[in-house]
Scaffold this motif. Structure first.
Motif, PDB file in Angstrom:
ATOM      1  N   ALA A   1       1.190  -1.762   0.389  1.00  0.00           N
ATOM      2  CA  ALA A   1       0.036   0.311  -0.208  1.00  0.00           C
ATOM      3  C   ALA A   1       0.740   1.401  -0.102  1.00  0.00           C
ATOM      4  N   VAL A   2       0.707   2.336  -1.124  1.00  0.00           N
ATOM      5  CA  VAL A   2       1.604   3.326  -0.709  1.00  0.00           C
ATOM      6  C   VAL A   2       0.343   4.774  -0.472  1.00  0.00           C
ATOM      7  N   LYS A   3       1.220   5.221   0.532  1.00  0.00           N
ATOM      8  CA  LYS A   3       0.274   6.683   0.544  1.00  0.00           C
ATOM      9  C   LYS A   3       1.147   7.536   0.146  1.00  0.00           C
ATOM     10  N   VAL A   4       0.346   8.033  -0.518  1.00  0.00           N
ATOM     11  CA  VAL A   4       0.881   9.723  -1.394  1.00  0.00           C
ATOM     12  C   VAL A   4       0.234  11.150   0.068  1.00  0.00           C
ATOM     13  N   GLN A   5       1.233  12.115  -0.235  1.00  0.00           N
ATOM     14  CA  GLN A   5       0.486  12.833   0.430  1.00  0.00           C
ATOM     15  C   GLN A   5      -0.089  14.173  -0.399  1.00  0.00           C
ATOM     16  N   ARG A   6      -0.856  15.152  -0.459  1.00  0.00           N
ATOM     17  CA  ARG A   6      -1.775  15.629  -1.394  1.00  0.00           C
ATOM     18  C   ARG A   6      -0.698  17.317  -1.548  1.00  0.00           C
ATOM     19  N   PRO A   7      -0.692  16.927  -3.115  1.00  0.00           N
ATOM     20  CA  PRO A   7       0.242  18.232  -2.747  1.00  0.00           C
ATOM     21  C   PRO A   7      -0.215  19.705  -2.701  1.00  0.00           C
ATOM     22  N   GLY A   8       0.407  20.435  -2.198  1.00  0.00           N
ATOM     23  CA  GLY A   8       0.638  21.567  -1.523  1.00  0.00           C
ATOM     24  C   GLY A   8      -0.214  21.550   0.091  1.00  0.00           C
ATOM     25  N   ILE A   9      -0.187  20.634   0.784  1.00  0.00           N
ATOM     26  CA  ILE A   9      -0.750  20.296   1.899  1.00  0.00           C
ATOM     27  C   ILE A   9      -0.378  20.740   2.964  1.00  0.00           C
ATOM     28  N   LYS A  10       1.273  20.950   2.953  1.00  0.00           N
ATOM     29  CA  LYS A  10       2.052  21.377   3.987  1.00  0.00           C
ATOM     30  C   LYS A  10       1.596  22.476   4.029  1.00  0.00           C
TER      31      LYS A  10
ATOM     32  N   VAL B   1       1.021  18.249  16.774  1.00  0.00           N
ATOM     33  CA  VAL B   1       0.179  16.458  16.685  1.00  0.00           C
ATOM     34  C   VAL B   1       0.323  16.354  14.781  1.00  0.00           C
ATOM     35  N   LEU B   2      -0.367  17.204  14.143  1.00  0.00           N
ATOM     36  CA  LEU B   2      -0.631  17.544  12.516  1.00  0.00           C
ATOM     37  C   LEU B   2       0.780  17.679  12.089  1.00  0.00           C
ATOM     38  N   LEU B   3       1.810  18.584  12.493  1.00  0.00           N
ATOM     39  CA  LEU B   3       2.718  18.760  11.860  1.00  0.00           C
ATOM     40  C   LEU B   3       4.045  17.078  11.839  1.00  0.00           C
ATOM     41  N   ASN B   4       3.525  16.245  12.659  1.00  0.00           N
ATOM     42  CA  ASN B   4       3.849  15.025  13.037  1.00  0.00           C
ATOM     43  C   ASN B   4       3.242  13.984  11.688  1.00  0.00           C
ATOM     44  N   GLU B   5       2.408  14.332  11.108  1.00  0.00           N
ATOM     45  CA  GLU B   5       0.924  13.360  10.762  1.00  0.00           C
ATOM     46  C   GLU B   5       1.856  13.738   8.927  1.00  0.00           C
ATOM     47  N   LEU B   6       2.573  15.080   9.352  1.00  0.00           N
ATOM     48  CA  LEU B   6       2.960  15.296   7.787  1.00  0.00           C
ATOM     49  C   LEU B   6       4.236  14.987   6.810  1.00  0.00           C
TER      50      LEU B   6
ATOM     51  N   TYR C   1       5.806  11.307   6.842  1.00  0.00           N
ATOM     52  CA  TYR C   1       5.991  10.200   6.661  1.00  0.00           C
ATOM     53  C   TYR C   1       7.263   9.407   7.134  1.00  0.00           C
ATOM     54  N   LYS C   2       7.635  10.212   7.218  1.00  0.00           N
ATOM     55  CA  LYS C   2       9.163   9.264   7.818  1.00  0.00           C
ATOM     56  C   LYS C   2       8.897   8.697   9.227  1.00  0.00           C
ATOM     57  N   LYS C   3       7.791   9.624  10.161  1.00  0.00           N
ATOM     58  CA  LYS C   3       8.598   9.189  11.465  1.00  0.00           C
ATOM     59  C   LYS C   3       6.992   8.730  11.134  1.00  0.00           C
ATOM     60  N   GLU C   4       6.270   8.886  10.684  1.00  0.00           N
ATOM     61  CA  GLU C   4       5.198   7.392  10.787  1.00  0.00           C
ATOM     62  C   GLU C   4       5.972   6.403   9.967  1.00  0.00           C
ATOM     63  N   ALA C   5       6.901   6.071   9.469  1.00  0.00           N
ATOM     64  CA  ALA C   5       7.570   4.618   9.241  1.00  0.00           C
ATOM     65  C   ALA C   5       8.498   4.867  10.468  1.00  0.00           C
ATOM     66  N   GLN C   6       8.628   5.053  11.374  1.00  0.00           N
ATOM     67  CA  GLN C   6       9.483   4.351  12.048  1.00  0.00           C
ATOM     68  C   GLN C   6       9.043   4.506  13.532  1.00  0.00           C
TER      69      GLN C   6
END
Length: 561
Positions: free
Chosen positions: A150-159, A198-203, A205-210
């Protein structure tokens, strides 16, 4: 910083939303329930579906506000203690039915992040997402090795969008805390700081992988709990590739399957796994709402989203053990005592009222079951009670309440009559034994041995100095209870002022006596020497008054810590 017109538009959207919903019946009911003010349930039943704003209208308004507010709506959708069911259902759609990003944008992000063409990295990459959320969307794919992922891809410009919205919320929060007493009482600035974190951490994905790696390692002994492993070479800050887990949302279980299947062992393992995370590992999946939990065909539970995690320090873990045990035994006084020990208090704190109400709340829920959704709700209610009695509990208490509230919902789907309190009591005791055994490690013994060695080496010298001072009558014990210098300075200031006051009084009396002595030297027709002494006394009195009123510093402000 954002440009001024754009900033004004963001302020306008936020203020318009707040004006629309601030006095809404929905949030009037929410506030009454949250503050336990006895909202009339009969009135609620009579007026069901008659709120001024419909559930879909709230959803659409949040969508119009942008992705940050969609995340806030998602958090609200997991709070059945606050909103009516129809609104919870509508907000839950925010987790699943966000319009997907066009595949061309997805392709561009994936290829930019991985540094290669999609066709060279994957055997296939499905264009249609299997899930779409406010921050990103998930596509099914297959690696060149044949492994489904499963590949999670961040929305463009979301940050950038998040940062702009957070800037607006930050400024509005500071303004509210500065001018509104309720905002100060509920420490909205601290709440916002936690939300921002919380929100900045969710942005990232390296942190989520860890997070996935850590949780998978911690729960490796639970055979019915699945945590998908991340694929490091195919992951980055904006792309997260992980093992694909086939399953359905746990809330989509059919009533027939719930009746035919016995999920008691699975529920037992799930509860133990979460208690293990909280009181042993100190690292927990903080958002186990039904949208983040998959139920597989093999009757296993998969935790698929680790953007939000909670961390508990070793000291806090020990306190949480005591709190959970007290709650499991319906010992309200002990629970209140534990909460007070971990809290911050001030001169307005009402510990007696807090203890009395905590005891009452816990005793009233003594015989609750999973279907009553009581365990997590009680912790959230106690947190609000603490605010109302001017007692500040650690933010981790509210996080724990949210975890248990979501866990209540999952357990209620699998085994409505499950006794979560008894399970907590049994599992906490077992996990405590495991924790104590795990702490009996060689490195811990070595640390103890080193501390003992240092203590024994220094003990003879210290004892010699103590006995020598004692023999020479030179032993002194200093107690840092009173700041002697401040006390003596204060007495000296009082003495000086009394002396100056006596001098001024004597000068006035002397001047009045000289008034009776004839003199050729006059001022304004009065004896000149008498007038000089009188003016000196008046100037001294004015100066002393000015110093006392305007120049004295409050003792509390000068207190040395």
């Amino acid at each position: 910083m954002s440009h001024k017109p754009e900033k004004i538009r963001r302020y306008y959207k936020f203020i318009r939303f707040m004006l629309k919903y601030w006095n809404s019946d929905i949030f009037r009911k929410t506030s009454a329930i949250a503050m336990d003010e006895g909202y009339d349930d009969d009135d609620d039943e009579r007026n069901e579906h008659k709120f001024e704003q419909s559930p879909q209208e709230l959803v659409e308004d949040l969508k119009d506000m942008g992705p940050t507010y969609i995340k806030l709506g998602q958090l609200l959708s997991t709070r059945p203690d606050l909103l009516p069911d129809e609104y919870l259902d509508a907000l839950a759609n925010l987790q699943d039915n966000i319009s997907p990003v066009p595949f061309e944008d997805v392709r561009e992000i994936v290829e930019e992040e991985l540094g290669t063409k999609i066709s060279k990295a994957f055997n296939f990459f499905e264009e249609k997402p299997i899930a779409s959320a406010s921050i990103g969307q998930v596509h099914r794919a297959e690696l060149l090795s044949g492994q489904p992922v499963a590949v999670k891809v961040q929305r463009p410009g979301i940050k950038d969008q998040f940062l702009k919205d957070l800037e607006t919320l930050d400024e509005m929060t500071k303004m509210a805390v500065k001018h509104l007493e309720k905002a100060k009482t509920y420490a909205l600035d601290e709440v916002f700081a936690e939300l921002r974190h919380v929100l900045l951490n969710e942005l990232d994905y390296k942190k989520e992988a860890q997070n996935l790696k850590t949780l998978k390692r911690n729960l490796r002994d639970y055979e019915h709990i699945i945590v998908p492993a991340p694929i490091n070479d195919y992951s980055s800050t904006r792309v997260l590739t992980m093992e694909f887990v086939s399953g359905k949302k746990i809330t989509s279980l059919s009533p027939l399957r719930q009746i035919e299947s016995d999920f008691s062992e699975l529920v037992e393992e799930l509860v133990e796994a979460y208690l293990q995370q909280i009181i042993n590992d100190g690292f927990a999946h903080a958002d186990p709402h039904p949208g983040n939990i998959k139920f597989t065909a093999e009757n296993k539970i998969a935790l698929i989203d680790l953007g939000m995690v909670a961390r508990f320090s070793p000291h806090l873990q020990d306190q949480l053990i005591a709190l959970l045990l007290a709650m499991s035994k319906s010992n309200g006084e002990k629970a209140a005592d534990v909460l007070l020990k971990m809290s911050e208090q001030n001169e307005w704190s009402d510990k007696h009222k807090f203890t009395k109400t905590v005891t009452q709340v816990i005793m009233e829920s003594k015989d609750s079951r999973a279907k009553d959704l009581e365990t997590g709700r009680i912790l959230i209610q106690l947190n609000r009670l603490a605010v109302n009695t001017h007692i500040k509990l650690p933010v981790e208490i509210n996080i724990l309440g949210k975890i248990l509230l979501n866990l209540d919902q999952i357990i209620a789907m699998l085994d409505p009559d499950y006794d979560l309190r008894m399970a907590i009591h049994d599992n906490v005791t077992g996990i405590m034994r495991k924790k104590m055994l795990s702490e009996l490690k060689p490195e811990n013994f070595f640390e103890l041995i080193l501390e003992t060695k240092n203590f024994l080496e220094k003990m003879p010298g210290r004892m010699n100095r103590i006995s020598e001072n004692l023999a020479n009558n030179e032993l002194k014990i200093e107690i840092d209870a009173i700041d002697e210098k401040r006390v003596t300075d204060g007495f000296q200031k009082v003495a000086n002022r009394i002396t100056l006051g006596l001098i001024i009084a004597a000068t006035i009396i002397g001047a009045s006596m000289l008034m009776q002595v004839p003199s050729d030297f006059t001022i304004f027709g009065y004896p000149g020497l008498a007038m000089i002494f009188f003016l000196l006394a008046a100037a001294g009195g004015i100066m002393l008054t000015y110093v006392i009123i305007f120049r004295d510093e409050n003792l509390d402000d000068n207190k040395k810590i």
